[in-house]
Design a protein around this motif. Structure first.
Motif, mmCIF file in Angstrom:
data_model
loop_
_atom_site.group_PDB
_atom_site.id
_atom_site.type_symbol
_atom_site.label_atom_id
_atom_site.label_comp_id
_atom_site.label_asym_id
_atom_site.label_seq_id
_atom_site.Cartn_x
_atom_site.Cartn_y
_atom_site.Cartn_z
ATOM 1 N N GLU A 246 0.837 -1.187 0.000
ATOM 2 C CA GLU A 246 0.000 0.000 0.000
ATOM 3 C C GLU A 246 0.885 1.254 0.000
ATOM 4 N N LEU A 247 0.478 2.247 -0.760
ATOM 5 C CA LEU A 247 1.244 3.497 -0.861
ATOM 6 C C LEU A 247 0.500 4.608 -0.144
ATOM 7 N N ASP A 248 1.221 5.324 0.694
ATOM 8 C CA ASP A 248 0.642 6.442 1.437
ATOM 9 C C ASP A 248 0.385 7.597 0.468
ATOM 10 N N PRO A 249 -0.874 8.051 0.315
ATOM 11 C CA PRO A 249 -1.158 9.156 -0.607
ATOM 12 C C PRO A 249 -0.356 10.420 -0.297
ATOM 13 N N ASP A 250 -0.116 10.678 1.000
ATOM 14 C CA ASP A 250 0.656 11.872 1.353
ATOM 15 C C ASP A 250 2.085 11.777 0.830
ATOM 16 N N LEU A 251 2.668 10.574 0.869
ATOM 17 C CA LEU A 251 4.015 10.405 0.324
ATOM 18 C C LEU A 251 4.010 10.563 -1.191
ATOM 19 N N LEU A 252 2.946 10.057 -1.835
ATOM 20 C CA LEU A 252 2.842 10.207 -3.281
ATOM 21 C C LEU A 252 2.716 11.678 -3.674
ATOM 22 N N ILE A 253 1.930 12.420 -2.898
ATOM 23 C CA ILE A 253 1.771 13.848 -3.184
ATOM 24 C C ILE A 253 3.090 14.581 -2.999
ATOM 25 N N ALA A 254 3.845 14.226 -1.968
ATOM 26 C CA ALA A 254 5.156 14.840 -1.763
ATOM 27 C C ALA A 254 6.092 14.514 -2.918
ATOM 28 N N ASP A 255 6.030 13.259 -3.413
ATOM 29 C CA ASP A 255 6.851 12.877 -4.552
ATOM 30 C C ASP A 255 6.405 13.590 -5.826
ATOM 31 N N LEU A 256 5.093 13.772 -5.965
ATOM 32 C CA LEU A 256 4.589 14.497 -7.129
ATOM 33 C C LEU A 256 5.137 15.919 -7.155
ATOM 34 N N LYS A 257 5.188 16.563 -5.991
ATOM 35 C CA LYS A 257 5.739 17.908 -5.911
ATOM 36 C C LYS A 257 7.202 17.928 -6.344
ATOM 37 N N LEU A 258 7.972 16.931 -5.914
ATOM 38 C CA LEU A 258 9.374 16.850 -6.316
ATOM 39 C C LEU A 258 9.494 16.627 -7.819
ATOM 40 N N ALA A 259 8.619 15.778 -8.367
ATOM 41 C CA ALA A 259 8.681 15.478 -9.797
ATOM 42 C C ALA A 259 8.344 16.708 -10.631
ATOM 43 N N VAL A 260 7.348 17.488 -10.209
ATOM 44 C CA VAL A 260 6.986 18.708 -10.937
ATOM 45 C C VAL A 260 8.113 19.728 -10.859
ATOM 46 N N ALA A 261 8.682 19.893 -9.658
ATOM 47 C CA ALA A 261 9.760 20.872 -9.482
ATOM 48 C C ALA A 261 10.978 20.516 -10.317
ATOM 49 N N ALA A 262 11.221 19.207 -10.520
ATOM 50 C CA ALA A 262 12.366 18.785 -11.328
ATOM 51 C C ALA A 262 12.164 19.071 -12.802
ATOM 52 N N GLY A 263 10.935 19.375 -13.215
ATOM 53 C CA GLY A 263 10.671 19.754 -14.596
ATOM 54 C C GLY A 263 10.441 18.604 -15.544
ATOM 55 N N GLY A 264 10.349 17.370 -15.029
ATOM 56 C CA GLY A 264 10.160 16.228 -15.906
ATOM 57 C C GLY A 264 8.775 15.627 -15.859
ATOM 58 N N PHE A 265 7.934 16.080 -14.920
ATOM 59 C CA PHE A 265 6.585 15.545 -14.781
ATOM 60 C C PHE A 265 5.597 16.702 -14.831
ATOM 61 N N HIS A 266 4.517 16.516 -15.617
ATOM 62 C CA HIS A 266 3.572 17.600 -15.843
ATOM 63 C C HIS A 266 2.152 17.081 -15.664
ATOM 64 N N PRO A 267 1.550 17.317 -14.495
ATOM 65 C CA PRO A 267 0.199 16.796 -14.262
ATOM 66 C C PRO A 267 -0.850 17.559 -15.069
ATOM 67 N N VAL A 268 -1.895 16.841 -15.468
ATOM 68 C CA VAL A 268 -3.022 17.427 -16.189
ATOM 69 C C VAL A 268 -4.238 17.372 -15.277
ATOM 70 N N LEU A 269 -4.927 18.515 -15.142
ATOM 71 C CA LEU A 269 -6.103 18.601 -14.285
ATOM 72 C C LEU A 269 -7.310 18.995 -15.118
ATOM 73 N N ALA A 270 -8.490 18.479 -14.744
ATOM 74 C CA ALA A 270 -9.729 18.702 -15.483
ATOM 75 C C ALA A 270 -10.566 19.761 -14.767
ATOM 76 N N THR A 271 -11.033 20.787 -15.516
ATOM 77 C CA THR A 271 -11.803 21.866 -14.902
ATOM 78 C C THR A 271 -12.913 22.340 -15.828
ATOM 79 N N SER A 272 -13.901 22.934 -15.213
ATOM 80 C CA SER A 272 -14.943 23.683 -15.907
ATOM 81 C C SER A 272 -15.160 24.964 -15.116
#
Length: 718
Positions: A246-272
């Protein structure tokens, strides 16, 4: 933190600040998304209003949207204890200068893509521009609730256009098809939280996602998690994931922040933005995913002598270094500057050193050039909030603010400590390439026009103005028609100067095509003191760029020695005025070999007139060639439009001299093109290249104009 109840958004330290530039084409929904985020944060009552329940007239609403469409605007929102500065950049290609200013003031970019229109060529170019400086990027897809919207398709377009690392972080839950299609919720793939919007509530509570959504979007979640862990280089989490733990969502979110800051990961969000779907989720993600100012690269800084300054950081206790991102004239408070503080703390009523980078105004008597720096006192500081500006007592490193009463500040200038003056190397200003001539609409307004245009260029370095020494026209250079219209509107309504625009005259020249001879006879007798001067000359063409070569072959004193310079002066004056089409005459050798003088009536002026007449006579006897300026043009365009661009250049009498490949599936074309054919190329290239082409032009030389083209040109008057 600053007191929220007092309505003064602020931050005490850089770690509690996020600066995010919204980037995308006009019509993608950037401004609507900003308004929706402000509404979700409780900063405005509804899009376009200031407080809860405050309304604005339709005219004010149109004025606000027009201003935002051509200017860089900043909208701060508080998300918990984090201040998020949303920099809304213009979407029109004509305002690329303001867009780059927004990127200089930001630490991350949020690309806004419409689910209906997808990714256009211009957006791909801007993505590559951000990638070149290593700026973290994310994508917000808008209008996902439209009946024709296809979220999966637009995500695929983003992945194709932007390259690897683009992955959906939120997916919409859709029910129905066609006109009955409806977005009923969004699911966060990292947190596994589902937000139900089926009842129209703009603030839903998270709950478990429907089984059908988990089944269809499950593979996307697996891919996202692998990419986040890989980009963040979290080996422990990767090992746990590979073992099926099982993966802790908080750890995943922290890793996502590191990945975005490194410039190699770009999340896509859906909005209206209109319905508010996904807006609160986006607002919550911004401070989590985007880096704070301490993590970004510091812009290059130099000392007054030009030597680089090393070791600068985003430290509120460090030396003051701030940069003017944009300037505007307010009818009530004067000039207002939008400033990004990179180091130190800026306070009102303190002295700062203002160092200018120099604005190429090009007007005689203008003080816009070579500004080496002076000390000024900072006026009141404020931050924009809705349609109001709220005062603040300090602005720490990493934050943005508005500074009043800096009358000498120009876009791109640096504010620093007077005891340690420093200068930030300004960002790259785009080269304005669309010219138009300006003239005061009312007689006597020429001086007011010059002053107003100088202020206009000081506010917007993407504009350039010059007075052409050959055509004597005042020429305003802009980035395109929308940019020009905005500049003319500011001239009339902000500076009170009405202008007449016209076509720019290309500075043609003429020269002798073959050798010729001419006689200048200036003999006037009026009963008193007359004029007497006779000279005979030979004229020969010279190589381009040679100018005038004057040769004295007088023997026997037929033209007294003191009058030989007079003949040359007359020849030069007639060359400047032209002898046939009114264009300056260039690149000739004039040999004075004979003449006559009178002991009483000969004078300096008499032989000047004789020199003029001799050159005119030689032109009548010989054959002249009209010369047109030719520019070296360098076009960068997507490979798909390379053939169309080359064909278009050939149709403009251009000569393609070479092509080469560039990064990102682009090509560079180098050509030599007559200026007569590219006066509106800044507009026409966008049409040919579907917005993906950019170009530069530099004067190369003058060369003979084809006779069939010369015969169609009007003869200059005056």
């Amino acid at each position: 933190m600053a007191d929220r109840a007092a309505g003064v958004p602020g931050a005490d330290r850089p770690q509690n600040i996020r600066n995010i530039a919204l980037v995308g084409p006009s019509g993608a929904g950037k401004t609507s998304l900003v308004e929706a985020l402000l509404l979700a944060a409780g900063e405005i009552g509804r899009p376009g209003s200031v407080e809860e329940g405050t309304t604005v007239s339709d005219h004010d609403e149109v004025e606000i949207r027009q201003r935002r469409s051509v200017h860089l605007t900043v909208n701060p929102v508080m998300v918990g204890d984090v201040k998020v500065n949303l920099l809304d950049t213009p979407g029109y290609a004509d305002f690329i200068g303001a867009m780059r200013a927004g990127l200089r003031g930001a630490d991350a970019a949020l690309f806004v893509v419409s689910a209906l229109d997808g990714v256009d060529g211009r957006t791909r170019v801007l993505w590559e521009e951000c990638a070149a400086v290593g700026m973290p990027r994310a994508v917000a897809v808008t209008r996902i609730d439209h009946p024709r919207a296809d979220y999966d398709e637009v995500v695929a377009q983003c992945q194709e256009a932007f390259g690897p690392g683009v992955h959906p972080a939120y997916v919409p839950a859709v029910e129905g098809t066609g006109d009955g299609r409806r977005v009923v919720g969004v699911w966060g793939l990292v947190s596994e939280r589902y937000y139900d919007y089926s009842d129209g509530d703009g603030a839903p509570d998270p709950r478990s996602a429907p089984d059908w959504l988990c089944e269809t979007a499950g593979p996307l979640r697996e891919t996202l998690i692998e990419e986040v862990i890989t980009e963040s280089e979290d080996e422990a989490l990767m090992e746990r994931y590979m073992e099926g733990g099982e993966l802790d969502p908080d750890l995943l979110i922290a890793d996502l922040k590191l990945a975005v800051a490194a410039g190699g990961f770009h999340p896509v969000l859906a909005t209206s933005p209109v319905r508010g779907v996904g807006v609160r989720e986006l607002l919550r993600e911004l401070p989590l995913s985007c880096p704070d100012p301490t993590r970004g690269p510091f812009p290059p800084v130099v000392a007054p002598d030009g030597k680089p300054v090393r070791g600068m950081s985003c430290d509120p206790d460090g030396p003051l270094v701030a940069e003017v991102l944009s300037t505007a004239s307010d009818p009530y408070v004067g000039r207002v500057s939008l400033v990004r503080v990179f180091s130190g703390t800026l306070r009102p009523d303190t002295r700062v050193h203002l160092h200018g980078h120099g604005v190429p105004c090009g007007l005689a008597g203008s003080d816009e050039l070579d500004r080496t720096g002076n000390d000024e006192r900072v006026g009141p500081l404020s931050v924009p909030l809705g349609r109001e500006n709220r005062p603040v007592d300090r602005v720490v490193a990493g934050d943005l603010c508005l500074v009043a009463k800096l009358p000498d500040a120009r876009t791109g200038d640096t504010l620093s400590d007077p005891d340690r003056p420093l200068r930030v190397v300004p960002w790259r200003f785009p080269q304005p390439l669309l010219p138009v001539s300006l003239a005061a609409a009312s007689p006597g307004d020429e001086d007011r026009l010059s002053r107003a245009v100088a202020r206009l260029v000081a506010e917007d370095p993407s504009l350039r103005v010059e007075v052409n020494p050959e055509t004597h026209q005042m020429v305003l250079w802009s980035l395109g028609e929308a940019h020009l219209d905005a500049a003319l509107d500011r001239l009339e309504h902000r500076h009170g100067v009405r202008v007449e625009t016209g076509q720019v005259r290309v500075p043609l020249r003429e020269t002798f095509a073959v050798p010729a001879q001419g006689t200048g006879r200036n003999v006037k007798q009026s009963g008193g003191h007359g004029e007497f001067g006779v000279c005979r000359i030979r004229v020969e063409p010279l190589e381009p760029g040679a100018g005038l070569e004057f040769v004295d072959e007088i023997t026997g004193g037929v033209v007294p020695r003191q009058f030989v310079p007079s003949v040359e002066k007359g020849v030069r004056a007639q060359m400047a005025d032209g002898v046939h089409s009114g264009h300056p005459l260039v690149d000739i050798r004039v040999t004075l070999y004979d003449g006559k003088a009178h002991s009483v009536d000969s004078s300096d002026m008499a032989f000047q007139k004789a020199g003029r007449l001799a050159l005119k006579d030689a032109a009548e006897a010989g054959r002249l060639a009209v010369l047109e300026p030719v520019d070296e043009v360098c076009v960068e365009v997507d490979d798909a439009y390379l053939g169309a661009v080359m064909s278009d250049l050939s149709a403009r009498r251009g000569r393609v001299v070479g092509t080469e490949t560039a990064d990102g599936g682009r090509a560079v074309v180098r050509a030599e093109v007559p200026e007569l054919e590219i006066t509106r190329y800044a507009v026409e290239l966008r049409s040919v290249s579907h917005g993906t082409g950019v170009f530069t032009r530099d004067y190369l030389r003058h060369e003979p104009l084809p006779r069939q083209v010369a015969d169609r040109l009007p003869v200059p008057q005056g």
